[in-house]
Design a protein around this motif. Sequence first.
Motif, PDB file in Angstrom:
ATOM      1  N   PHE A  15      -5.133   5.624 -11.129  1.00  0.00           N
ATOM      2  CA  PHE A  15      -5.878   6.599 -10.346  1.00  0.00           C
ATOM      3  C   PHE A  15      -5.547   8.021 -10.788  1.00  0.00           C
ATOM      4  O   PHE A  15      -6.437   8.874 -10.879  1.00  0.00           O
ATOM      5  CB  PHE A  15      -5.566   6.416  -8.861  1.00  0.00           C
ATOM      6  CG  PHE A  15      -6.210   7.472  -7.996  1.00  0.00           C
ATOM      7  CD1 PHE A  15      -7.589   7.528  -7.869  1.00  0.00           C
ATOM      8  CD2 PHE A  15      -5.449   8.408  -7.329  1.00  0.00           C
ATOM      9  CE1 PHE A  15      -8.187   8.504  -7.083  1.00  0.00           C
ATOM     10  CE2 PHE A  15      -6.035   9.389  -6.539  1.00  0.00           C
ATOM     11  CZ  PHE A  15      -7.408   9.428  -6.420  1.00  0.00           C
ATOM     12  N   LEU A  32      -4.698   3.123  -3.124  1.00  0.00           N
ATOM     13  CA  LEU A  32      -4.329   3.118  -1.707  1.00  0.00           C
ATOM     14  C   LEU A  32      -4.004   1.711  -1.218  1.00  0.00           C
ATOM     15  O   LEU A  32      -3.383   1.524  -0.177  1.00  0.00           O
ATOM     16  CB  LEU A  32      -5.470   3.706  -0.862  1.00  0.00           C
ATOM     17  CG  LEU A  32      -5.697   5.213  -1.031  1.00  0.00           C
ATOM     18  CD1 LEU A  32      -6.982   5.642  -0.344  1.00  0.00           C
ATOM     19  CD2 LEU A  32      -4.520   6.009  -0.479  1.00  0.00           C
ATOM     20  N   THR A  33      -4.444   0.706  -1.985  1.00  0.00           N
ATOM     21  CA  THR A  33      -4.205  -0.683  -1.592  1.00  0.00           C
ATOM     22  C   THR A  33      -2.863  -1.198  -2.110  1.00  0.00           C
ATOM     23  O   THR A  33      -2.193  -1.979  -1.445  1.00  0.00           O
ATOM     24  CB  THR A  33      -5.336  -1.580  -2.150  1.00  0.00           C
ATOM     25  OG1 THR A  33      -6.569  -0.960  -1.809  1.00  0.00           O
ATOM     26  CG2 THR A  33      -5.300  -2.960  -1.564  1.00  0.00           C
ATOM     27  N   PRO A  71       0.827  -1.213   0.000  1.00  0.00           N
ATOM     28  CA  PRO A  71       0.000   0.000   0.000  1.00  0.00           C
ATOM     29  C   PRO A  71       0.856   1.256   0.000  1.00  0.00           C
ATOM     30  O   PRO A  71       1.966   1.261   0.529  1.00  0.00           O
ATOM     31  CB  PRO A  71      -0.781  -0.101   1.312  1.00  0.00           C
ATOM     32  CG  PRO A  71      -0.640  -1.485   1.783  1.00  0.00           C
ATOM     33  CD  PRO A  71       0.625  -2.025   1.205  1.00  0.00           C
ATOM     34  N   MET A  72       0.317   2.283  -0.598  1.00  0.00           N
ATOM     35  CA  MET A  72       1.028   3.564  -0.673  1.00  0.00           C
ATOM     36  C   MET A  72       1.166   4.174   0.715  1.00  0.00           C
ATOM     37  O   MET A  72       0.251   4.101   1.523  1.00  0.00           O
ATOM     38  CB  MET A  72       0.190   4.528  -1.491  1.00  0.00           C
ATOM     39  CG  MET A  72       0.667   4.741  -2.867  1.00  0.00           C
ATOM     40  SD  MET A  72      -0.302   6.103  -3.538  1.00  0.00           S
ATOM     41  CE  MET A  72       0.447   6.202  -5.116  1.00  0.00           C
ATOM     42  N   ALA A  73       2.283   4.812   0.957  1.00  0.00           N
ATOM     43  CA  ALA A  73       2.442   5.576   2.207  1.00  0.00           C
ATOM     44  C   ALA A  73       2.982   6.956   1.838  1.00  0.00           C
ATOM     45  O   ALA A  73       3.597   7.135   0.784  1.00  0.00           O
ATOM     46  CB  ALA A  73       3.395   4.864   3.145  1.00  0.00           C
ATOM     47  N   ASN A  74       2.740   7.898   2.720  1.00  0.00           N
ATOM     48  CA  ASN A  74       3.092   9.294   2.441  1.00  0.00           C
ATOM     49  C   ASN A  74       4.591   9.518   2.658  1.00  0.00           C
ATOM     50  O   ASN A  74       5.012  10.235   3.558  1.00  0.00           O
ATOM     51  CB  ASN A  74       2.268  10.197   3.367  1.00  0.00           C
ATOM     52  CG  ASN A  74       2.396  11.654   3.018  1.00  0.00           C
ATOM     53  OD1 ASN A  74       2.918  12.010   1.965  1.00  0.00           O
ATOM     54  ND2 ASN A  74       1.947  12.512   3.913  1.00  0.00           N
ATOM     55  N   PHE A 111      -0.930  12.774  -1.723  1.00  0.00           N
ATOM     56  CA  PHE A 111      -1.838  12.836  -0.575  1.00  0.00           C
ATOM     57  C   PHE A 111      -2.366  14.257  -0.341  1.00  0.00           C
ATOM     58  O   PHE A 111      -3.481  14.415   0.159  1.00  0.00           O
ATOM     59  CB  PHE A 111      -1.158  12.268   0.676  1.00  0.00           C
ATOM     60  CG  PHE A 111      -1.130  10.766   0.668  1.00  0.00           C
ATOM     61  CD1 PHE A 111      -2.292  10.033   0.855  1.00  0.00           C
ATOM     62  CD2 PHE A 111       0.045  10.071   0.445  1.00  0.00           C
ATOM     63  CE1 PHE A 111      -2.283   8.642   0.821  1.00  0.00           C
ATOM     64  CE2 PHE A 111       0.066   8.684   0.418  1.00  0.00           C
ATOM     65  CZ  PHE A 111      -1.103   7.971   0.602  1.00  0.00           C
ATOM     66  N   GLY A 150      -9.269   5.000  -6.657  1.00  0.00           N
ATOM     67  CA  GLY A 150      -8.631   5.529  -5.455  1.00  0.00           C
ATOM     68  C   GLY A 150      -8.344   4.414  -4.467  1.00  0.00           C
ATOM     69  O   GLY A 150      -7.256   4.325  -3.900  1.00  0.00           O
ATOM     70  N   TRP A 151      -9.326   3.546  -4.291  1.00  0.00           N
ATOM     71  CA  TRP A 151      -9.139   2.431  -3.367  1.00  0.00           C
ATOM     72  C   TRP A 151      -8.017   1.516  -3.848  1.00  0.00           C
ATOM     73  O   TRP A 151      -7.182   1.053  -3.066  1.00  0.00           O
ATOM     74  CB  TRP A 151     -10.443   1.660  -3.182  1.00  0.00           C
ATOM     75  CG  TRP A 151     -10.308   0.622  -2.116  1.00  0.00           C
ATOM     76  CD1 TRP A 151     -10.246  -0.732  -2.278  1.00  0.00           C
ATOM     77  CD2 TRP A 151     -10.158   0.870  -0.706  1.00  0.00           C
ATOM     78  NE1 TRP A 151     -10.085  -1.341  -1.066  1.00  0.00           N
ATOM     79  CE2 TRP A 151     -10.027  -0.400  -0.084  1.00  0.00           C
ATOM     80  CE3 TRP A 151     -10.113   2.021   0.068  1.00  0.00           C
ATOM     81  CZ2 TRP A 151      -9.856  -0.530   1.291  1.00  0.00           C
ATOM     82  CZ3 TRP A 151      -9.943   1.883   1.443  1.00  0.00           C
ATOM     83  CH2 TRP A 151      -9.825   0.622   2.034  1.00  0.00           C
ATOM     84  N   LEU A 176      -5.327  14.504  -2.382  1.00  0.00           N
ATOM     85  CA  LEU A 176      -6.450  13.784  -1.764  1.00  0.00           C
ATOM     86  C   LEU A 176      -7.132  14.636  -0.691  1.00  0.00           C
ATOM     87  O   LEU A 176      -8.349  14.590  -0.527  1.00  0.00           O
ATOM     88  CB  LEU A 176      -5.962  12.491  -1.119  1.00  0.00           C
ATOM     89  CG  LEU A 176      -5.981  11.222  -1.949  1.00  0.00           C
ATOM     90  CD1 LEU A 176      -5.814  10.002  -1.063  1.00  0.00           C
ATOM     91  CD2 LEU A 176      -7.256  11.082  -2.754  1.00  0.00           C
ATOM     92  N   PHE A 178     -13.370   7.609  -9.138  1.00  0.00           N
ATOM     93  CA  PHE A 178     -12.499   8.122  -8.080  1.00  0.00           C
ATOM     94  C   PHE A 178     -12.450   7.144  -6.903  1.00  0.00           C
ATOM     95  O   PHE A 178     -11.380   6.812  -6.394  1.00  0.00           O
ATOM     96  CB  PHE A 178     -13.018   9.498  -7.618  1.00  0.00           C
ATOM     97  CG  PHE A 178     -12.309  10.066  -6.414  1.00  0.00           C
ATOM     98  CD1 PHE A 178     -11.088  10.722  -6.553  1.00  0.00           C
ATOM     99  CD2 PHE A 178     -12.861   9.976  -5.143  1.00  0.00           C
ATOM    100  CE1 PHE A 178     -10.436  11.257  -5.446  1.00  0.00           C
ATOM    101  CE2 PHE A 178     -12.215  10.513  -4.035  1.00  0.00           C
ATOM    102  CZ  PHE A 178     -11.005  11.156  -4.193  1.00  0.00           C
ATOM    103  N   LEU A 179     -13.609   6.648  -6.496  1.00  0.00           N
ATOM    104  CA  LEU A 179     -13.666   5.724  -5.361  1.00  0.00           C
ATOM    105  C   LEU A 179     -12.968   4.402  -5.702  1.00  0.00           C
ATOM    106  O   LEU A 179     -12.148   3.906  -4.928  1.00  0.00           O
ATOM    107  CB  LEU A 179     -15.119   5.450  -4.966  1.00  0.00           C
ATOM    108  CG  LEU A 179     -15.844   6.590  -4.249  1.00  0.00           C
ATOM    109  CD1 LEU A 179     -17.323   6.244  -4.059  1.00  0.00           C
ATOM    110  CD2 LEU A 179     -15.212   6.887  -2.900  1.00  0.00           C
TER     111      LEU A 179
END
Lengths: 488, 490
Positions: free
Chosen positions: B309, B300-301, B255-258, B267, B296-297, B270, B292-293
């Motif tokens: 995205f 983020l996964t 998963p993506m992290a900032n 982010f 986007g999900w 977002l 987008f949903l």
Amino acid sequence: LNIIGNMEKPEQPDAMNRTSSGFLLLSLVLMIIFIIAVLMPVEPSDFWTYLRIGQEILTTHHIPTVEFMTYTRAGQPAVFSYWLASIGLLWIYKTGGLLLTALVTGAVVSGMYVFLWLCLRRFGVRPGIAGVLLLITALAGSNNWSTRPQIFAYPLFGLVLWILVRWQQKDNRLLWLLPIAAVLWVNLHGSFLLFFLMLSTALVFGAGNRKRLGVILLVSMAASFINPFGLGIWTNTWKMVGNIAIKEFSFEWFPPANKGWQMNLFFASLLITPVLVAFAPRKPHRLLWVWFMGFGWMALSSTRYVIWFTIIEALVLGGMVESLLAGFAFKKPMFTNKVLNLTLGICLLCLSLLFLPGIRGRWWKQAPPALTDTTPVQAVEWLKAHPELPGPQWSNWVASIYMTYALPERKVWITNRVEDFPEEQLLDNKKLMRAEFDWQAILDRYGVNLLLLDQKYDAALLGAVAGSASWQQVYENTQSMIFTRTGK
Amino acid sequence: VTERDSSLPEIPAAPKNRTHSGFLVFSFVLMLLLSIAALLPIYPNDFFPYLRIGDQIVKTGAIPTTEFMTYTRFGQPATYLYWFPSLIFLGLYKLGGATLIGVVCALCIASFYTFLWHSLRELNIKPLTCGFVLLITAVIGINYWAVRPQIFTYPLFGAALWVIMRWQNRNNRALWVLPLLALLWANLHASFIILFFLLIPALIFGKGDRKPLITATIAAFLATFINRYGWLIWTNMLSMVNNQSIRQFSVEWKPMANDGWQANIFFITLLLIPILTSLLKEKIPWLYWIWFLGFGWMALTAGRYGVWFLGIEVFLLAMLVQPLYNRFVKRGDRFQNKTMNLTLGVTLLIIPILLLPGIRGLWWTQSPPIYNDTTPIKAAEWLNQNPQLPGEVWTDFVFSTYLTYALPERRLFVTNRFEDIPPEQFIDNKHIADADFGWETILEKYQINLLMPSLKMQPDLVKAAGASPNWKEMYRDDQAVIFIHLLPVD
């Protein structure tokens, strides 16, 4: 536009107040929150060390100025800014053991959500919607409920938010509480910076009486100096926030990733928010957006900030969900019998007490343990009974933290106060954990003569030590093993 | 408020056409993007193994059915879904080396953003807003521009979006392209399911004529079966997505992290989108929110889905920024000289050509290298010159991917094809790389006599092997060290 957070006269549906159905719903949600909070075993990581610090303060009658729990950094200058939380946690533990500790944890965590409920109600969110939101918010933040100094800041955060929401709605009556909250917060936890973040942004972007809030902000600022470190508390907190070692080695300071259901809820809320904004008739006030940006950025930068953001997020979503569902859900009052509602609400709250450690074991055979499986209780007791075994000893991070309080006679290798340790030692710790090729040389360098290893979490080092002629096993239980040097 | 794409203020089309100012803005944006694309070095991870697979296909005249690049999994059944891009990469590399590879990849990226540009223009977004949002999303997405099979699918994704945007505007003429896109996509990359993630929400939430889109979607679905593996391509794709080794050990599937400036911008957008949405008076149609949903999900996964995205986020950002632009920036066409605009635009597009690998070196002494600094070119050459060194070789993961093509004579420990390798072997790989307790025992288990760790990635292993009496250093450069086992394992 009907702007949330800017309503002079919040909607308070009379039917709800008359019947106390809101109390019933709140009790139901609080019961769930409280049960989850008290069912969580005490995580050693941020608990036992503070008991030890509290003990030290009470024994010596002053706040330590040097590191005193480890043999690796003993005597080095250190700042113990969470002194009040340490004394508080120690008092709670000494008075009522793990039962009272869990009770207080549950109470302070619930306290924050009670204030969130009050904020949502000030925004005119109906109890049904507020209850659902509260529950989702609580679940998303439940990773941050472990017993530690930070939890004392939760109700303060909620209180400050509630006072600011009232101020936003031109009700200044409770502003005087803010400086008191500031004094308490600054002596309890480094997150007091959030207090000033909220107040200063409210002053700039809020809709309430700025003059009064400005005065209160100044008084609160002055009040923040009422602590044993004076102005130094600010510089010390900044230093901690910017500490490289903490950011590199402490998991909770890492940016969150979308893993696990709590984080799923957090990230899903980020995606859902704009969709709700797009279609909700009521939009949040700019102050809420400023908080959303600020706390959102903090939460995305470090997992430990997620809980603060979830509260702000609930405020942002509250009014929008309310306006979206105005015509659909919770249209009719659901529970109309006031006496029944009050009785049932109180019963639910009392019921949650049955889940406290020490009580749940009496009626629940397979109740979750009060301590995590990483807490080496028996092994440490055995070590206590064998003071003749030569140290210094090495044990993993969690076991070391437990030993700071459970076995203060033996200095430990490391504690949860990451900022007290040089990067090299933290790296060595990592290497030892996975038994890197030069594990023996590292232990030699620190003069380690005793090892307390967890069979599950130190499996790599355990394998290495077990196969080495330099170490001999002197103790074993299902959880831990203890080794001493053979001299070979 | 009605939901319509044209809810955003209309812009007069005539001045734009007269002056070609849009072309100038587009050229400027494309110049920036292509320059970055051309300057990016080739990362070995997802490039050289495909050259090797392509080579194998050419040599044997068939798509392999078993693993053939490692000694650990040699002969085990394996599916090579990316046979087509492997052949393309090999052909390009043989024909024009890194320069031609660079040209083709830059063209893929350029066409992706060209389609996005035209899609945005279908929404009546002004050129400057288009340029702004494309730049923002492109800058976030630079990490996705590495040379790899996936890059061929970017134009397909862009084209699909463009077709759907036109369909949204009641223009069905390009719908016939969709089955063609599906056919190509299914043969190029396992991400072909993305096409259906675009089409199905469009069918439900879009406002174009549903009937022709349904037909096109069914035809596209059927077209995915026209490939080497038939309908099994769907099951193979799903088994790859759920593969434990990929999930556990491939960084891009995490998963993506900032972390890092690109993630920071990602982010921030977002967090900004809801705020901008609250300022918008018009409603953005449901279709974009559904995309987008969903996308986007996905993003983020797993980090690797971020690229799709961003292609969706660009629409939302454009629709959100456009009213602000109208409000705060004075109207009027700034670039009115048609000839000047055209000349300047074309000139701008030439600049990236000068930055291509193989060309930039001709005029730029300290130009960035063609290959990423993790590519062990010298060490591989040394190894190539010393075929007498016995036994199997363990190398850093990235080194292995390079060696698949640069030194096909030696089989390797792992490749980038995570799905071929069991998780236990990756755990062993990590233990070796970190020089954890028992690292030599693990090497013995795999009968490894040669070690080629990276100085940067495996400093502990270099130290451990250097300190061990069982290993002797034979070679060292600024990237890699090669050790040989003193008592070769039989």
